[in-house]
Design a protein around this motif. Structure first.
Motif, PDB file in Angstrom:
ATOM      1  N   ALA A  51     -19.966  32.617 -48.565  1.00  0.00           N
ATOM      2  CA  ALA A  51     -20.951  33.494 -49.339  1.00  0.00           C
ATOM      3  C   ALA A  51     -22.318  33.453 -48.563  1.00  0.00           C
ATOM      4  CB  ALA A  51     -21.350  32.990 -50.866  1.00  0.00           C
ATOM      5  N   ALA A  52     -22.887  32.238 -48.155  1.00  0.00           N
ATOM      6  CA  ALA A  52     -24.129  31.939 -47.374  1.00  0.00           C
ATOM      7  C   ALA A  52     -23.930  32.661 -45.897  1.00  0.00           C
ATOM      8  CB  ALA A  52     -24.357  30.721 -47.220  1.00  0.00           C
ATOM      9  N   ILE A  53     -22.691  32.694 -45.314  1.00  0.00           N
ATOM     10  CA  ILE A  53     -22.552  33.520 -44.356  1.00  0.00           C
ATOM     11  C   ILE A  53     -22.691  34.941 -44.522  1.00  0.00           C
ATOM     12  CG2 ILE A  53     -20.651  33.811 -42.396  1.00  0.00           C
ATOM     13  CD1 ILE A  53     -19.866  30.876 -42.722  1.00  0.00           C
ATOM     14  N   LYS A  54     -21.732  35.484 -45.396  1.00  0.00           N
ATOM     15  CA  LYS A  54     -22.099  36.711 -45.751  1.00  0.00           C
ATOM     16  C   LYS A  54     -23.428  37.290 -46.036  1.00  0.00           C
ATOM     17  CE  LYS A  54     -17.343  37.789 -47.178  1.00  0.00           C
ATOM     18  NZ  LYS A  54     -16.478  38.308 -48.400  1.00  0.00           N
ATOM     19  N   ALA A  55     -24.046  36.478 -46.804  1.00  0.00           N
ATOM     20  CA  ALA A  55     -25.318  37.015 -47.162  1.00  0.00           C
ATOM     21  C   ALA A  55     -26.438  36.920 -45.899  1.00  0.00           C
ATOM     22  CB  ALA A  55     -26.073  35.824 -48.293  1.00  0.00           C
ATOM     23  N   ALA A  56     -26.030  35.961 -44.868  1.00  0.00           N
ATOM     24  CA  ALA A  56     -26.887  35.995 -43.628  1.00  0.00           C
ATOM     25  C   ALA A  56     -26.497  37.216 -42.684  1.00  0.00           C
ATOM     26  CB  ALA A  56     -26.789  34.746 -42.878  1.00  0.00           C
ATOM     27  N   ILE A  57     -25.508  37.893 -42.822  1.00  0.00           N
ATOM     28  CA  ILE A  57     -25.054  38.831 -42.012  1.00  0.00           C
ATOM     29  C   ILE A  57     -25.875  40.132 -42.923  1.00  0.00           C
ATOM     30  CG2 ILE A  57     -23.310  40.455 -41.423  1.00  0.00           C
ATOM     31  CD1 ILE A  57     -21.544  37.916 -41.147  1.00  0.00           C
ATOM     32  N   ALA A  76     -20.762  27.265 -34.451  1.00  0.00           N
ATOM     33  CA  ALA A  76     -20.573  28.467 -33.360  1.00  0.00           C
ATOM     34  C   ALA A  76     -20.451  29.574 -33.945  1.00  0.00           C
ATOM     35  CB  ALA A  76     -19.374  27.895 -32.411  1.00  0.00           C
ATOM     36  N   VAL A  77     -21.009  30.754 -33.300  1.00  0.00           N
ATOM     37  CA  VAL A  77     -20.776  32.103 -33.652  1.00  0.00           C
ATOM     38  C   VAL A  77     -20.435  32.941 -32.318  1.00  0.00           C
ATOM     39  CG1 VAL A  77     -22.002  34.135 -34.682  1.00  0.00           C
ATOM     40  CG2 VAL A  77     -22.612  31.810 -35.457  1.00  0.00           C
ATOM     41  N   THR A  78     -19.344  33.938 -32.631  1.00  0.00           N
ATOM     42  CA  THR A  78     -19.148  34.879 -31.643  1.00  0.00           C
ATOM     43  C   THR A  78     -19.407  36.160 -32.416  1.00  0.00           C
ATOM     44  OG1 THR A  78     -16.726  34.625 -32.120  1.00  0.00           O
ATOM     45  CG2 THR A  78     -17.587  33.321 -30.469  1.00  0.00           C
ATOM     46  N   ALA A  79     -19.805  37.175 -31.522  1.00  0.00           N
ATOM     47  CA  ALA A  79     -19.990  38.827 -32.363  1.00  0.00           C
ATOM     48  C   ALA A  79     -19.691  39.621 -31.156  1.00  0.00           C
ATOM     49  CB  ALA A  79     -21.526  38.572 -32.643  1.00  0.00           C
ATOM     50  N   SER A  80     -18.952  40.531 -31.508  1.00  0.00           N
ATOM     51  CA  SER A  80     -18.418  41.837 -30.615  1.00  0.00           C
ATOM     52  C   SER A  80     -18.754  43.018 -31.467  1.00  0.00           C
ATOM     53  CB  SER A  80     -17.011  41.561 -30.448  1.00  0.00           C
ATOM     54  OG  SER A  80     -16.674  42.746 -29.816  1.00  0.00           O
ATOM     55  N   SER A  81     -19.750  43.878 -31.000  1.00  0.00           N
ATOM     56  CA  SER A  81     -19.978  45.026 -31.733  1.00  0.00           C
ATOM     57  C   SER A  81     -18.683  46.203 -31.376  1.00  0.00           C
ATOM     58  CB  SER A  81     -21.421  45.569 -31.177  1.00  0.00           C
ATOM     59  OG  SER A  81     -21.245  45.730 -29.723  1.00  0.00           O
ATOM     60  N   LYS A  82     -18.361  45.969 -30.136  1.00  0.00           N
ATOM     61  CA  LYS A  82     -17.098  46.816 -29.797  1.00  0.00           C
ATOM     62  C   LYS A  82     -15.921  46.587 -30.762  1.00  0.00           C
ATOM     63  CE  LYS A  82     -14.387  48.025 -25.737  1.00  0.00           C
ATOM     64  NZ  LYS A  82     -14.069  47.752 -24.169  1.00  0.00           N
ATOM     65  N   GLU A  83     -15.580  45.342 -30.999  1.00  0.00           N
ATOM     66  CA  GLU A  83     -14.508  45.123 -32.019  1.00  0.00           C
ATOM     67  C   GLU A  83     -14.944  45.044 -33.297  1.00  0.00           C
ATOM     68  OE1 GLU A  83     -12.702  41.716 -30.367  1.00  0.00           O
ATOM     69  OE2 GLU A  83     -12.369  42.219 -28.451  1.00  0.00           O
ATOM     70  N   ASN A 143     -28.575  39.320 -32.903  1.00  0.00           N
ATOM     71  CA  ASN A 143     -29.328  39.327 -34.234  1.00  0.00           C
ATOM     72  C   ASN A 143     -28.507  38.263 -35.235  1.00  0.00           C
ATOM     73  OD1 ASN A 143     -31.248  39.651 -36.330  1.00  0.00           O
ATOM     74  ND2 ASN A 143     -30.703  41.620 -36.855  1.00  0.00           N
ATOM     75  N   VAL A 144     -27.133  38.786 -35.075  1.00  0.00           N
ATOM     76  CA  VAL A 144     -26.145  38.345 -35.988  1.00  0.00           C
ATOM     77  C   VAL A 144     -26.214  36.907 -35.596  1.00  0.00           C
ATOM     78  CG1 VAL A 144     -23.780  38.239 -36.889  1.00  0.00           C
ATOM     79  CG2 VAL A 144     -25.162  40.153 -36.718  1.00  0.00           C
ATOM     80  N   LYS A 145     -25.883  36.364 -34.389  1.00  0.00           N
ATOM     81  CA  LYS A 145     -25.763  35.209 -33.942  1.00  0.00           C
ATOM     82  C   LYS A 145     -26.948  34.142 -34.216  1.00  0.00           C
ATOM     83  CE  LYS A 145     -22.930  36.001 -29.915  1.00  0.00           C
ATOM     84  NZ  LYS A 145     -22.750  36.101 -28.379  1.00  0.00           N
ATOM     85  N   THR A 146     -28.235  34.762 -34.181  1.00  0.00           N
ATOM     86  CA  THR A 146     -29.408  33.886 -34.554  1.00  0.00           C
ATOM     87  C   THR A 146     -29.284  33.579 -35.986  1.00  0.00           C
ATOM     88  OG1 THR A 146     -30.592  35.169 -32.753  1.00  0.00           O
ATOM     89  CG2 THR A 146     -31.905  34.012 -34.453  1.00  0.00           C
ATOM     90  N   LYS A 147     -28.981  34.627 -36.938  1.00  0.00           N
ATOM     91  CA  LYS A 147     -29.120  34.486 -38.334  1.00  0.00           C
ATOM     92  C   LYS A 147     -28.178  33.512 -38.745  1.00  0.00           C
ATOM     93  CE  LYS A 147     -32.237  37.584 -40.087  1.00  0.00           C
ATOM     94  NZ  LYS A 147     -33.345  37.125 -40.971  1.00  0.00           N
ATOM     95  N   LEU A 148     -26.840  33.511 -38.211  1.00  0.00           N
ATOM     96  CA  LEU A 148     -25.872  32.801 -38.432  1.00  0.00           C
ATOM     97  C   LEU A 148     -26.173  31.407 -37.924  1.00  0.00           C
ATOM     98  CD1 LEU A 148     -22.731  35.146 -38.246  1.00  0.00           C
ATOM     99  CD2 LEU A 148     -23.810  34.063 -40.541  1.00  0.00           C
TER     100      LEU A 148
END
Length: 69
Positions: free
Chosen positions: A55-61, A33-40, A20-25
């Protein structure tokens, strides 16, 4: 100008959350490019600072339902 950031993001609990985070960003113009780790609890973003900003990146998250610390 290319920038890379790593953010601490809370609330991600599974691969679906990461996706979901990767899609939004990934939908933001200028994000390469986006990497996301729920574990870390980390999200990494490579982006063009001439096209978008932190600011746009934080808003999308936040829009995805997660919190940037």
């Amino acid at each position: 100008m290319a920038e890379s950031i790593e953010l601490t993001v809370t609330g991600m609990k599974c691969g679906g959350c990461e996706s979901n985070v990767k899609t939004k960003l990934g939908a933001i113009d200028g994000v390469h490019a986006v990497t996301a780790s729920s574990k870390e609890k980390k999200v990494g973003v490579d982006y063009d600072a001439a096209k978008t900003d932190l600011a746009a990146i934080k808003a999308a998250i936040a829009e995805a339902g997660f919190t940037v610390e």
